[in-house]
Scaffold this motif. Structure first.
Motif, PDB file in Angstrom:
ATOM      1  N   GLN A   1      -0.804  11.801  -0.862  1.00  0.00           N
ATOM      2  CA  GLN A   1      -0.279  11.443   0.468  1.00  0.00           C
ATOM      3  C   GLN A   1       0.654  10.243   0.373  1.00  0.00           C
ATOM      4  O   GLN A   1       1.674  10.184   1.042  1.00  0.00           O
ATOM      5  N   LEU A   2       0.274   9.283  -0.519  1.00  0.00           N
ATOM      6  CA  LEU A   2       1.117   8.075  -0.612  1.00  0.00           C
ATOM      7  C   LEU A   2       2.505   8.398  -1.149  1.00  0.00           C
ATOM      8  O   LEU A   2       3.477   7.741  -0.801  1.00  0.00           O
ATOM      9  N   ALA A   3       2.576   9.432  -1.990  1.00  0.00           N
ATOM     10  CA  ALA A   3       3.882   9.840  -2.516  1.00  0.00           C
ATOM     11  C   ALA A   3       4.797  10.278  -1.373  1.00  0.00           C
ATOM     12  O   ALA A   3       6.009  10.111  -1.424  1.00  0.00           O
ATOM     13  N   ASP A   4       4.163  10.825  -0.299  1.00  0.00           N
ATOM     14  CA  ASP A   4       4.957  11.305   0.857  1.00  0.00           C
ATOM     15  C   ASP A   4       5.108  10.256   1.947  1.00  0.00           C
ATOM     16  O   ASP A   4       5.735  10.531   2.968  1.00  0.00           O
ATOM     17  N   LEU A   5       4.481   9.113   1.733  1.00  0.00           N
ATOM     18  CA  LEU A   5       4.457   8.125   2.826  1.00  0.00           C
ATOM     19  C   LEU A   5       5.873   7.704   3.228  1.00  0.00           C
ATOM     20  O   LEU A   5       6.664   7.325   2.375  1.00  0.00           O
ATOM     21  N   PRO A   6       6.190   7.817   4.509  1.00  0.00           N
ATOM     22  CA  PRO A   6       7.531   7.402   4.921  1.00  0.00           C
ATOM     23  C   PRO A   6       7.763   5.935   4.561  1.00  0.00           C
ATOM     24  O   PRO A   6       6.823   5.146   4.606  1.00  0.00           O
ATOM     25  N   LYS A   7       9.014   5.625   4.237  1.00  0.00           N
ATOM     26  CA  LYS A   7       9.321   4.269   3.738  1.00  0.00           C
ATOM     27  C   LYS A   7       8.935   3.211   4.769  1.00  0.00           C
ATOM     28  O   LYS A   7       8.457   2.148   4.441  1.00  0.00           O
ATOM     29  N   SER A   8       9.185   3.465   5.976  1.00  0.00           N
ATOM     30  CA  SER A   8       8.793   2.488   6.996  1.00  0.00           C
ATOM     31  C   SER A   8       8.669   3.197   8.344  1.00  0.00           C
ATOM     32  O   SER A   8       9.044   4.347   8.486  1.00  0.00           O
TER      33      SER A   8
ATOM     34  N   PHE B   1      -2.218   5.368   7.317  1.00  0.00           N
ATOM     35  CA  PHE B   1      -1.511   4.495   6.376  1.00  0.00           C
ATOM     36  C   PHE B   1      -0.102   4.201   6.867  1.00  0.00           C
ATOM     37  O   PHE B   1       0.562   5.088   7.427  1.00  0.00           O
ATOM     38  N   VAL B   2       0.329   2.943   6.650  1.00  0.00           N
ATOM     39  CA  VAL B   2       1.744   2.631   6.894  1.00  0.00           C
ATOM     40  C   VAL B   2       2.315   1.988   5.633  1.00  0.00           C
ATOM     41  O   VAL B   2       1.576   1.386   4.842  1.00  0.00           O
ATOM     42  N   SER B   3       3.604   2.122   5.472  1.00  0.00           N
ATOM     43  CA  SER B   3       4.234   1.610   4.257  1.00  0.00           C
ATOM     44  C   SER B   3       5.018   0.338   4.581  1.00  0.00           C
ATOM     45  O   SER B   3       5.599   0.212   5.659  1.00  0.00           O
TER      46      SER B   3
ATOM     47  N   GLU C   1       7.053   5.221  10.713  1.00  0.00           N
ATOM     48  CA  GLU C   1       5.971   6.142  11.081  1.00  0.00           C
ATOM     49  C   GLU C   1       4.706   5.947  10.255  1.00  0.00           C
ATOM     50  O   GLU C   1       4.766   5.636   9.078  1.00  0.00           O
ATOM     51  N   ALA C   2       3.589   6.236  10.879  1.00  0.00           N
ATOM     52  CA  ALA C   2       2.320   6.165  10.187  1.00  0.00           C
ATOM     53  C   ALA C   2       1.962   7.548   9.680  1.00  0.00           C
ATOM     54  O   ALA C   2       2.409   8.550  10.217  1.00  0.00           O
ATOM     55  N   LEU C   3       1.146   7.598   8.622  1.00  0.00           N
ATOM     56  CA  LEU C   3       0.696   8.873   8.087  1.00  0.00           C
ATOM     57  C   LEU C   3      -0.819   8.931   8.275  1.00  0.00           C
ATOM     58  O   LEU C   3      -1.528   7.991   7.940  1.00  0.00           O
ATOM     59  N   ILE C   4      -1.289  10.048   8.871  1.00  0.00           N
ATOM     60  CA  ILE C   4      -2.724  10.153   9.126  1.00  0.00           C
ATOM     61  C   ILE C   4      -3.268  11.317   8.325  1.00  0.00           C
ATOM     62  O   ILE C   4      -2.691  12.405   8.356  1.00  0.00           O
ATOM     63  N   PHE C   5      -4.330  11.132   7.579  1.00  0.00           N
ATOM     64  CA  PHE C   5      -4.946  12.245   6.848  1.00  0.00           C
ATOM     65  C   PHE C   5      -6.442  11.987   6.694  1.00  0.00           C
ATOM     66  O   PHE C   5      -6.930  10.891   6.943  1.00  0.00           O
ATOM     67  N   THR C   6      -7.142  13.038   6.232  1.00  0.00           N
ATOM     68  CA  THR C   6      -8.603  12.932   6.147  1.00  0.00           C
ATOM     69  C   THR C   6      -9.038  12.796   4.702  1.00  0.00           C
ATOM     70  O   THR C   6      -8.534  13.499   3.828  1.00  0.00           O
ATOM     71  N   LEU C   7      -9.941  11.882   4.505  1.00  0.00           N
ATOM     72  CA  LEU C   7     -10.544  11.753   3.178  1.00  0.00           C
ATOM     73  C   LEU C   7     -11.834  12.563   3.215  1.00  0.00           C
ATOM     74  O   LEU C   7     -12.786  12.206   3.911  1.00  0.00           O
ATOM     75  N   ASP C   8     -11.836  13.673   2.459  1.00  0.00           N
ATOM     76  CA  ASP C   8     -12.893  14.669   2.638  1.00  0.00           C
ATOM     77  C   ASP C   8     -14.300  14.167   2.359  1.00  0.00           C
ATOM     78  O   ASP C   8     -15.193  14.320   3.190  1.00  0.00           O
TER      79      ASP C   8
END
Ligand code: ADP
Length: 485
Positions: free
Chosen positions: A121-128, A145-147, A130-137
């Protein structure tokens, strides 16, 4: 079969539930957006702090990196690490080659599969931004996460990813659940009961109106009207309309009764005469000549009855709207000439002079036979109600939009009291009734004449003065291009 009351209540409650659910979901979505926004701001603030720790260390001339010969990945100095560890939450520092050079304790605690998810997910994290939301199974936790970009400075560090738990944002908070599961159903239930009771009242009111209406329209109580009671105030307009309808029914029933009574009465006299004639003809003592006279009289009565039945049929068809009109272009001049000639013969027998001083060459769209019947009715009336020595005048007038046929007589005229009734069925001036005895008309001629004029899109009007004479005028629309000059 469900009653309308139950159906309406069910529809109302269903609508209420649909609206409530939509509203609830919209509120939840708005609340979740707000919570995500707060979490994103918190995570961004953590990222800012971490970035400041690193840039401060670099600017104060400290070593940000510990370079070890064996280390494949450069490591941050213990001072910087210690300060970063003071920050709570998920924190990852990545170098320009995309390698993780620092992970916070929360990140280190993640199990293998979650770690892999995080890396991907971090590889796809937008540079700045927008936030990225995902589930840790394995943790069953949603994270956000924000970058934060370090702008290639200091050293080879590229960016910081900071995150925070976001599970709370997507779960329904207990106070919402309390509303959703307890209070809202209670309110909807109460509204449903209210609607059911209200509809019950409405149904009672309608039932009362229906019962009353049934009692009135049983045929004998048409003089009664629906009363506006406390129970039926909501239906004032309906009651007014129904009362108006009962009035119309009453009028037309009265008309129908009068018409039937009049028709039977008119048939009774010729039937009695017919019977007497036949009896006379059958008498054994009657001579052949007497029999012949009796049969001739009987035949005359039969003709009279045929006339009456034909007139009644014409009016019945007119009432039904079955106009058996065969429309075609009709030249009025020859038709009126024909009527005039018949009138002259009738007038001669009565000692009445008939004139046709003016006529016009015009064409109307109409039924020739019916128009002839209309003109003849008026002319025979004029002759019939004009004493010997009087005058009857016919005329055709041509106007820009229409054509008129007028019959003027110098006869007995019609009194002002009688005048409003002349177009009514079976109506005859009493004076005329007695004077003409049963040889007079049936009082249907003008009603039929008026129908013929109206069926042609025209009118029949009259004016009269008692003892002076009358004027009857038929106005007909001109046929397209029917005016000849
Ligand atoms: P009827 O067959 O009795 O003539 P109508 O319907 O033609 O029936 O006329 C109705 C009544 O109108 C007549 O009975 C008569 O009283 C009056 N009426 C009609 N035409 C004339 C007229 N030209 N002059 C005087 N009275 C008339």
């Amino acid at each position: 079969m469900l009653s309308t009351r139950v159906k309406l209540t069910v529809a109302f409650v269903a609508g209420l539930i649909a609206v409530t659910i939509t509203l609830f979901l919209a509120l939840l979505a708005a609340r979740n957006d707000a919570v995500y926004h707060d979490i994103a701001q918190y995570a961004a603030a953590q990222g800012d702090l971490a970035a400041r720790v690193i840039t401060d260390a670099a600017q104060s001339g400290q070593n940000v990196f510990v370079t070890s010969d064996t280390a494949l990945i450069p490591a941050l100095s213990s001072k910087v690490v210690a300060r970063l560890q003071a920050l709570p939450g998920y924190l990852v520092v990545v170098d320009t080659a995309g390698r993780v050079v620092y992970s916070s304790n929360d990140v280190k605690r993640l199990q293998g599969s979650d770690m892999a998810t995080l890396r991907a997910q971090l590889a796809d994290l937008p540079k700045s931004g927008e936030a990225l939301i995902f589930t840790l199974d394995s943790l069953q936790e949603k994270v956000l996460f924000v970058s934060h970009s370090l702008g290639g400075n200091p050293g080879s560090l590229s960016r910081i990813a900071s995150g925070a738990a976001a599970t709370s944002a997507s779960t329904i908070p207990p106070e919402y659940m309390f509303d959703a599961l307890l209070i809202v159903p209670l309110i909807i239930g109460a509204a449903g009961v209210g609607a059911f009771l209200f509809l019950g009242r409405t149904q009672r009111q309608l039932n009362e109106i229906t019962t009353e209406m049934a009692a009135i329209t049983d045929g004998r109580s048409l003089h009664r009207r629906l009363a506006l009671s406390e129970e039926t105030t909501d239906f004032e307009d309906l009651l007014t309309t129904l009362n108006a309808m009962i009035s119309r029914l009453e009028t037309s029933f009265a008309g129908l009764r009068r018409f039937t009574a009049d028709a039977s009465h008119e048939l009774k006299t010729p039937l009695a005469v017919l019977r007497a004639d036949v009896e006379r003809a059958m008498m054994e003592s009657a001579s052949p000549n007497e029999r012949m006279v009796a049969l001739e009289e009987a035949l005359q009565e039969v003709r009279r009855m045929t006339d009456l039945v034909e007139s009644l049929l014409t009016l019945a068809r007119a009432d039904e709207g079955r106009f058996d009109l065969h429309r075609e272009p009709v030249e009025l001049q020859p038709l009126v000439q024909e009527v005039y000639e018949t009138a002259q013969i009738l007038g001669e027998a009565q000692g009445v002079t008939v004139n046709l001083p003016f006529t016009a060459d015009v064409v109307v769209m109409g039924d020739r036979t019916r128009l002839r019947q209309l003109f003849l009715n008026l002319v025979t009336n004029a002759i019939k109600y004009t004493p010997a020595g009087g005058k009857v005048e016919l005329g055709v007038g041509r106007h820009p939009d229409n054509v008129t046929f007028a019959v003027r007589d110098t006869g007995i005229g019609i009194s002002a009291a009688d005048f409003p009734h002349i177009f009514e069925r079976f109506w005859r001036a009493d004076r005329v009734r007695s004077r003409m005895s049963e040889r007079g008309g049936f009082g249907l001629g003008l009603a039929i004449s008026q129908w013929i004029a109206q069926a042609h899109g025209g009118t029949l009007t009259a004016s009269s003065r008692l003892g002076r004479g009358s004027l009857f005028t038929v106005t007909l629309p001109l046929a397209e291009g029917g005016q000849r000059s």
